[in-house]
Design an enzyme around this catalytic site. Structure first.
Site, short mmCIF file in Angstrom:
data_model
loop_
_atom_site.label_atom_id
_atom_site.label_comp_id
_atom_site.label_asym_id
_atom_site.label_seq_id
_atom_site.Cartn_x
_atom_site.Cartn_y
_atom_site.Cartn_z
N LYS A 198 37.38 45.22 43.05
CA LYS A 198 36.49 44.43 43.90
C LYS A 198 37.25 43.80 45.07
O LYS A 198 36.67 43.56 46.14
CB LYS A 198 35.74 43.39 43.09
CG LYS A 198 36.61 42.33 42.41
CD LYS A 198 36.82 41.10 43.26
CE LYS A 198 37.76 40.12 42.58
NZ LYS A 198 38.00 38.90 43.39
N THR A 214 32.68 38.20 45.85
CA THR A 214 33.84 38.41 46.71
C THR A 214 33.48 39.17 47.97
O THR A 214 34.12 39.01 49.02
CB THR A 214 34.94 39.16 45.94
OG1 THR A 214 35.12 38.55 44.66
CG2 THR A 214 36.27 39.09 46.68
#
Length: 333
Positions: free
Chosen positions: A191, A248
């Site tokens: 991620k 994120t």
């Protein structure tokens, strides 16, 4: 009283300090190791980490030290050193680690030199330790301020997982147990690379549709790699996969996304990183993820493009052109 009344934290950056804070709020006695003496002194004298987490008053139960030996009496340890420095820090701590010490790995990355997950690094440096992984959608400042947060706490042993959840969990910091350490680790590492890509989309003002498409296709890449490495597909749909990816990739508060935004605006990677005190994990993880994809025969076009951009092999414009020129295919591919 908790089975783990005393908690050690290795690493006094923003995330390590935030985790020390929530463990102290949960009623634990916390010793946090700081690499920099000035940080340790600030925590002890002022109950603040002004270098990495300014403006947050730290709990009285937190004591800082510059000596890893001071963590030798802790019942469990949270390892929060940056991924590329984790091996060295664990090697330094190894002489002080007790037999069967639970070590909760809290850094999201893959060791670039060996392509190893942090659990593999721990096994090599402290073989007698019991590994656990903490991952999920969480910003340090939110956790430190007591804002509601949920994360994944992965261990092979459910009883240990619940004991650790009780040790560091609070009504506003809610760990959920998983038995899938690989899924938790791969999700957390991939991620970060995808967040840089999403930042580039924002920096280039390519629109919310492109942003949503990148998150969705990035999630497919994350899942493919994790499953190829032995993870359970369902894990990636949870907090440590999709949850962490959405957070994120959607906030400039993320170091990785903000790095991508600067790249999208035309800034150089060197200029972005040189202006930062904290580590941008996705930059170091990108080549390792690309190498793991080759090793496992998994197609990760977005991650590959990010690795090419970050290594200086292609420009942002060229990488975008190549991604948008790929053949049409079915959504599951």
């Amino acid at each position: 009283m908790s089975e783990y009344q005393s908690i050690g934290v290795i690493g006094a950056g923003a995330w390590g300090t935030a985790l020390a804070q929530t463990a102290a709020i949960a009623g634990r006695d916390v010793t946090i190791w700081a690499h920099e003496d000035a940080v340790a002194n600030d925590i002890n004298a002022n109950k603040e980490n002004s270098a990495y987490l300014p403006g947050v008053s730290l709990h009285a139960n937190i004591q800082a030290s510059g000596a890893l030996s001071d963590l030798s009496t802790c019942g469990a340890v949270l390892a929060v050193a940056p991924a590329q420095h984790m091996r060295g820090v664990l090697a330094q701590f190894a002489p002080y680690a007790t037999e069967a010490l639970p070590v909760l790995l809290c850094s999201k990355g893959i060791e670039q030199s060996s392509l190893k997950l942090m659990t593999d690094v721990l096994d090599e440096e402290i073989p007698a330790a019991i590994p656990a992984v903490l991952s999920g959608p969480s910003f340090a400042i939110d956790v430190a301020k007591g804002l509601p947060t949920a994360v994944t706490l992965a261990t092979c042993y459910k009883s240990l997982g619940h004991a650790l959840m009780e040790a560091i969990g609070t009504p506003r910091f809610r760990p959920y147990w998983s038995g899938d350490l690989i899924g938790a680790e791969v999700g957390g590492a991939v991620k970060n690379v995808l967040a840089i890509a999403c930042g580039i989309v924002e920096g280039r003002e390519l629109g919310k549709s492109a942003h949503a498409a990148l998150i969705s296709r990035g999630f497919a890449e994350m899942t493919r790699l994790a499953v190829a490495m032995g993870a359970e597909r369902e894990t990636l749909s949870g907090l440590c996969g999709l949850g962490d990816l959405v957070l994120t990739c959607s906030s400039p508060q993320s170091r990785n996304m903000s790095c991508g935004m600067a790249l999208g605006r035309g800034e150089t990677l060197d200029s972005v990183l040189s202006a930062r005190k904290a580590v941008t994990e996705g930059v170091a993880s990108a080549p390792a993820i690309a190498a793991l994809a080759d090793k496992h025969g998994v197609d990760l076009p977005i991650c590959a493009a990010m690795n090419a951009i970050l290594s200086g092999k292609v420009t942002v414009d060229r990488a975008m052109e190549e991604l948008l020129s790929r053949p049409f295919t079915v959504e599951g591919a």
